[in-house]
Design a protein around this motif. Sequence first.
Motif, PDB file in Angstrom:
ATOM      1  N   THR A  13      36.489  42.388  30.480  1.00 30.35           N
ATOM      2  CA  THR A  13      36.795  42.096  31.879  1.00 30.35           C
ATOM      3  C   THR A  13      37.186  40.648  32.058  1.00 30.35           C
ATOM      4  OG1 THR A  13      35.230  43.780  32.592  1.00 30.35           O
ATOM      5  CG2 THR A  13      35.868  42.142  34.221  1.00 30.35           C
ATOM      6  N   CYS A  14      36.419  39.755  31.472  1.00 34.16           N
ATOM      7  CA  CYS A  14      36.709  38.327  31.604  1.00 34.16           C
ATOM      8  C   CYS A  14      38.057  37.979  30.977  1.00 34.16           C
ATOM      9  CB  CYS A  14      35.593  37.515  30.956  1.00 34.16           C
ATOM     10  SG  CYS A  14      35.718  35.751  31.273  1.00 34.16           S
ATOM     11  N   THR A  15      38.323  38.532  29.806  1.00 31.84           N
ATOM     12  CA  THR A  15      39.604  38.279  29.138  1.00 31.84           C
ATOM     13  C   THR A  15      40.763  38.809  29.982  1.00 31.84           C
ATOM     14  OG1 THR A  15      38.534  38.439  26.988  1.00 31.84           O
ATOM     15  CG2 THR A  15      40.925  38.659  27.024  1.00 31.84           C
ATOM     16  N   GLY A  16      40.610  40.015  30.504  1.00 35.91           N
ATOM     17  CA  GLY A  16      41.663  40.583  31.356  1.00 35.91           C
ATOM     18  C   GLY A  16      41.915  39.761  32.604  1.00 35.91           C
ATOM     19  N   LEU A  71      41.283  36.530  32.969  1.00 34.98           N
ATOM     20  CA  LEU A  71      41.894  35.252  32.588  1.00 34.98           C
ATOM     21  C   LEU A  71      43.376  35.419  32.251  1.00 34.98           C
ATOM     22  CD1 LEU A  71      39.049  33.677  30.425  1.00 34.98           C
ATOM     23  CD2 LEU A  71      39.812  32.951  32.691  1.00 34.98           C
ATOM     24  N   VAL A  72      43.713  36.509  31.591  1.00 36.72           N
ATOM     25  CA  VAL A  72      45.105  36.725  31.180  1.00 36.72           C
ATOM     26  C   VAL A  72      45.971  37.180  32.353  1.00 36.72           C
ATOM     27  CG1 VAL A  72      46.597  38.153  29.726  1.00 36.72           C
ATOM     28  CG2 VAL A  72      44.523  37.179  28.776  1.00 36.72           C
ATOM     29  N   TYR A  73      45.479  38.127  33.144  1.00 37.71           N
ATOM     30  CA  TYR A  73      46.290  38.741  34.191  1.00 37.71           C
ATOM     31  C   TYR A  73      45.941  38.292  35.608  1.00 37.71           C
ATOM     32  CZ  TYR A  73      47.658  41.834  30.421  1.00 37.71           C
ATOM     33  OH  TYR A  73      48.137  42.328  29.242  1.00 37.71           O
ATOM     34  N   GLY A  74      45.050  37.333  35.758  1.00 37.13           N
ATOM     35  CA  GLY A  74      44.623  36.895  37.084  1.00 37.13           C
ATOM     36  C   GLY A  74      45.760  36.357  37.933  1.00 37.13           C
ATOM     37  N   ASP A  75      46.623  35.528  37.342  1.00 44.54           N
ATOM     38  CA  ASP A  75      47.761  34.979  38.094  1.00 44.54           C
ATOM     39  C   ASP A  75      48.726  36.078  38.509  1.00 44.54           C
ATOM     40  OD1 ASP A  75      46.778  32.410  37.887  1.00 44.54           O
ATOM     41  OD2 ASP A  75      47.937  31.947  36.078  1.00 44.54           O
ATOM     42  N   GLY A  76      48.945  37.034  37.639  1.00 41.99           N
ATOM     43  CA  GLY A  76      49.820  38.160  37.980  1.00 41.99           C
ATOM     44  C   GLY A  76      49.260  38.987  39.119  1.00 41.99           C
ATOM     45  N   ILE A  77      47.955  39.198  39.091  1.00 41.68           N
ATOM     46  CA  ILE A  77      47.309  39.951  40.177  1.00 41.68           C
ATOM     47  C   ILE A  77      47.464  39.201  41.492  1.00 41.68           C
ATOM     48  CG2 ILE A  77      45.088  40.785  41.046  1.00 41.68           C
ATOM     49  CD1 ILE A  77      44.303  41.223  38.063  1.00 41.68           C
ATOM     50  N   GLU A  78      47.297  37.870  41.458  1.00 44.29           N
ATOM     51  CA  GLU A  78      47.473  37.061  42.663  1.00 44.29           C
ATOM     52  C   GLU A  78      48.904  37.156  43.182  1.00 44.29           C
ATOM     53  OE1 GLU A  78      46.135  33.032  42.392  1.00 44.29           O
ATOM     54  OE2 GLU A  78      44.314  33.624  41.342  1.00 44.29           O
ATOM     55  N   VAL A  82      22.240  50.534  22.867  1.00 39.50           N
ATOM     56  CA  VAL A  82      23.678  50.544  23.122  1.00 39.50           C
ATOM     57  C   VAL A  82      24.029  49.784  24.401  1.00 39.50           C
ATOM     58  CG1 VAL A  82      25.639  52.073  23.579  1.00 39.50           C
ATOM     59  CG2 VAL A  82      23.930  52.723  21.911  1.00 39.50           C
ATOM     60  N   LEU A  83      23.162  49.836  25.385  1.00 38.89           N
ATOM     61  CA  LEU A  83      23.461  49.246  26.683  1.00 38.89           C
ATOM     62  C   LEU A  83      23.750  47.747  26.631  1.00 38.89           C
ATOM     63  CD1 LEU A  83      23.839  49.830  29.671  1.00 38.89           C
ATOM     64  CD2 LEU A  83      21.393  49.381  29.985  1.00 38.89           C
ATOM     65  N   PRO A  84      22.943  46.923  25.952  1.00 37.35           N
ATOM     66  CA  PRO A  84      23.290  45.495  25.892  1.00 37.35           C
ATOM     67  C   PRO A  84      24.625  45.240  25.210  1.00 37.35           C
ATOM     68  CG  PRO A  84      21.001  45.802  25.262  1.00 37.35           C
ATOM     69  CD  PRO A  84      21.622  47.165  25.380  1.00 37.35           C
ATOM     70  N   TRP A  85      24.903  45.996  24.139  1.00 42.00           N
ATOM     71  CA  TRP A  85      26.182  45.823  23.453  1.00 42.00           C
ATOM     72  C   TRP A  85      27.348  46.276  24.336  1.00 42.00           C
ATOM     73  CZ3 TRP A  85      26.706  42.683  19.645  1.00 42.00           C
ATOM     74  CH2 TRP A  85      25.679  42.464  18.747  1.00 42.00           C
ATOM     75  N   ALA A  86      27.170  47.376  25.049  1.00 42.09           N
ATOM     76  CA  ALA A  86      28.224  47.859  25.944  1.00 42.09           C
ATOM     77  C   ALA A  86      28.458  46.872  27.076  1.00 42.09           C
ATOM     78  CB  ALA A  86      27.847  49.229  26.499  1.00 42.09           C
ATOM     79  N   THR A  87      27.380  46.334  27.637  1.00 37.49           N
ATOM     80  CA  THR A  87      27.509  45.339  28.701  1.00 37.49           C
ATOM     81  C   THR A  87      28.230  44.106  28.190  1.00 37.49           C
ATOM     82  OG1 THR A  87      25.440  46.126  29.675  1.00 37.49           O
ATOM     83  CG2 THR A  87      26.229  43.976  30.395  1.00 37.49           C
ATOM     84  N   ALA A  89      34.911  37.371  40.357  1.00 38.95           N
ATOM     85  CA  ALA A  89      34.786  38.387  39.300  1.00 38.95           C
ATOM     86  C   ALA A  89      34.693  37.731  37.924  1.00 38.95           C
ATOM     87  CB  ALA A  89      35.972  39.348  39.358  1.00 38.95           C
ATOM     88  N   GLU A  90      35.439  36.642  37.707  1.00 39.23           N
ATOM     89  CA  GLU A  90      35.353  35.922  36.435  1.00 39.23           C
ATOM     90  C   GLU A  90      33.949  35.349  36.243  1.00 39.23           C
ATOM     91  OE1 GLU A  90      38.435  32.994  36.655  1.00 39.23           O
ATOM     92  OE2 GLU A  90      39.997  34.401  36.061  1.00 39.23           O
ATOM     93  N   LYS A  91      33.404  34.740  37.289  1.00 36.50           N
ATOM     94  CA  LYS A  91      32.049  34.175  37.198  1.00 36.50           C
ATOM     95  C   LYS A  91      31.017  35.266  36.930  1.00 36.50           C
ATOM     96  CE  LYS A  91      32.951  30.302  40.278  1.00 36.50           C
ATOM     97  NZ  LYS A  91      32.703  29.735  41.615  1.00 36.50           N
ATOM     98  N   THR A  92      31.170  36.402  37.619  1.00 39.75           N
ATOM     99  CA  THR A  92      30.230  37.505  37.429  1.00 39.75           C
ATOM    100  C   THR A  92      30.305  38.042  36.002  1.00 39.75           C
ATOM    101  OG1 THR A  92      30.436  38.094  39.752  1.00 39.75           O
ATOM    102  CG2 THR A  92      29.546  39.770  38.290  1.00 39.75           C
ATOM    103  N   SER A  93      31.508  38.203  35.473  1.00 38.77           N
ATOM    104  CA  SER A  93      31.634  38.732  34.114  1.00 38.77           C
ATOM    105  C   SER A  93      31.119  37.726  33.091  1.00 38.77           C
ATOM    106  CB  SER A  93      33.076  39.133  33.813  1.00 38.77           C
ATOM    107  OG  SER A  93      33.919  38.010  33.815  1.00 38.77           O
TER     108      SER A  93
END
Length: 135
Positions: A69-72, A74-81, A57-62, A31-35
């Motif tokens: 998503t990537c920040t989340g 990276l920050v919470y990935g260990d907690g999710i694991e 708007v679509l490119p900016w929203a993406t 998911a990190e690689k995809t984001s």
Amino acid sequence: MGSTALKSSTLKAAVSAEKIRTISHSVIASAEKTSLSAMRTAFYEIMRKRRVRPIGVLPWATFGCSIATCTGLLVYGDGIECVAETFPVAPSVASLGRGIKSLHQAAEAVRQAESSKLQRSIESLLHRFKNVKIQ
């Protein structure tokens, strides 16, 4: 016999937790690689279109959602694991929590009983001192 069964169930839970940890780690990494890829693609699209025509708007929203998503992850990935890893032993953890709560309640009851017993002893001692006549 009971000890062997306990070791067997503990080993099964450990193996299951390890499998879940491995799977969750690979899913989070994917998911990190995809984001990151989506963020890069959206950024390049924004940079490519910026001089030709107005950017929609679509490119900016993406781009923004990919950053979030990537920040989340990276920050919470260990907690999710960790959460995913403890999932197989959740009933044991819940049972342990209930046991600790019961132990706390029992300790409170003993503390109150001891406190009232101590208070009665002090009151009895004070009553004796009041009744004793100085000779």
